[in-house]
Design an enzyme around this catalytic site. Sequence first.
Site, PDB file in Angstrom:
ATOM      1  N   SER A  57      45.658  35.614  45.929  1.00  0.00           N
ATOM      2  CA  SER A  57      45.014  36.825  46.450  1.00  0.00           C
ATOM      3  C   SER A  57      45.890  37.642  47.375  1.00  0.00           C
ATOM      4  O   SER A  57      45.482  38.732  47.807  1.00  0.00           O
ATOM      5  CB  SER A  57      43.706  36.465  47.172  1.00  0.00           C
ATOM      6  OG  SER A  57      42.686  36.197  46.239  1.00  0.00           O
ATOM      7  N   LYS A  60      46.342  41.209  46.446  1.00  0.00           N
ATOM      8  CA  LYS A  60      45.432  42.281  46.847  1.00  0.00           C
ATOM      9  C   LYS A  60      46.024  43.192  47.921  1.00  0.00           C
ATOM     10  O   LYS A  60      45.493  44.277  48.174  1.00  0.00           O
ATOM     11  CB  LYS A  60      44.106  41.693  47.323  1.00  0.00           C
ATOM     12  CG  LYS A  60      43.336  40.952  46.233  1.00  0.00           C
ATOM     13  CD  LYS A  60      41.987  40.475  46.751  1.00  0.00           C
ATOM     14  CE  LYS A  60      41.171  39.812  45.639  1.00  0.00           C
ATOM     15  NZ  LYS A  60      41.418  38.377  45.534  1.00  0.00           N
ATOM     16  N   SER A 119      37.741  39.212  49.947  1.00  0.00           N
ATOM     17  CA  SER A 119      38.728  38.864  48.916  1.00  0.00           C
ATOM     18  C   SER A 119      38.106  38.912  47.523  1.00  0.00           C
ATOM     19  O   SER A 119      38.397  38.074  46.655  1.00  0.00           O
ATOM     20  CB  SER A 119      39.340  37.482  49.179  1.00  0.00           C
ATOM     21  OG  SER A 119      40.554  37.327  48.477  1.00  0.00           O
TER      22      SER A 119
END
Length: 382
Positions: A57, A60, A119
């Site tokens: 993640s 991101k 997230s």
Amino acid sequence: MKKFLAILATSILTMSAAMAQSLPAPTIAARSWLLLDVTSGQIIAAQEPDMRIEPASLTKIMTAYLVFTALTEKKLDLNQSVNVSTHAWKVDSSSSKMFIEPNKPVTINELLYGLIVDSGNDAAVALAEAVAGSEEAFVVQMNRQAERLGMKSTHYANPHGLPSPENYATARDLSTLASRLISDFPAFYKTYYSTKSYTYNKITQPNRNRLLWLDPTVDGMKTGHTETAKYCLISSANRPNGSGQRRLISVITGADSDQIRAQESLKLLNWGYLNFDTVKLYAKGQTLETPQVWKGSQAQVKIGFDHDLYVTLPKGSAAKLKPALERKDPLIAPIALNSKVGTVKMMLDGKPVAEFPVTALEQVDQASIFGRAWDSVRLMFK
């Protein structure tokens, strides 16, 4: 600011071997890690910073960077509502989500909180579609932006970081991206990345960055986790440095647990603040020298730096730092404003600590034909 960071990227900003030996780095329980001083642009310490890793993640951060770019360029608006596609809603149901629903409008602002705090992989896809029309087109933009930022060992396959052999990065590249997002979009960074929890669709989720609760100087940034990537964390702290502030970014990848990634990240940040100082060397526009110019409309040119210049050093060593200027002599007109005219090496105990380009602080045009001819003769006997 972007120009300043580009100059830092092309400068040699590494700790000397002698300094590294006198200040051994801490033992960090991670596959690869890195500590960056954003103020000076120096990597203070690292282990396997160029190892290819699965960013999970942490991907991101690039997704947010492109959304912030679109907002800044007025291509999107924070209060703009978008419809959630079935494709965004159907993203891996076992993964992190903010729980958006098909055909239920959601704002860009809400999606950003869902992306950064929760997230949410569904938020990542919805934002990608809002920016580029499709996830595939957005991924093309992600890779183009990575190239522009100098992230030479990074490739993106999706906007959320779910496992893919074509989604990879390095600790070094991730530190570059993190520092650029903070520097390029300070207001957005302050708004979203220190938020401790977010509620959407009557579901409240906490930010997974434990350091937001453990250290008040930590104001971001992003966690990541998959079974293969293990536990990753990019953290940023901003603490007092003399009369100003000093920002450090730690990158931890491949830790064995959520608790360990937070513990090791804080250990690394504290080590950097306790053992190093960041010193301002020169102010923007400060004249370093006024060397002679040949064949020019004026006899001399002011040289220095077009940005404030900092260097990171072990505590107590700043007084021993000495500059060594190397010029591109003879300096012959025309000389453009901000063109490179030399290099300054910062020496500590006779060894180079850092190296920076020196530029012309003013433009120097060519002299008349007679002036150029006379200087040509003088140069023959120089």
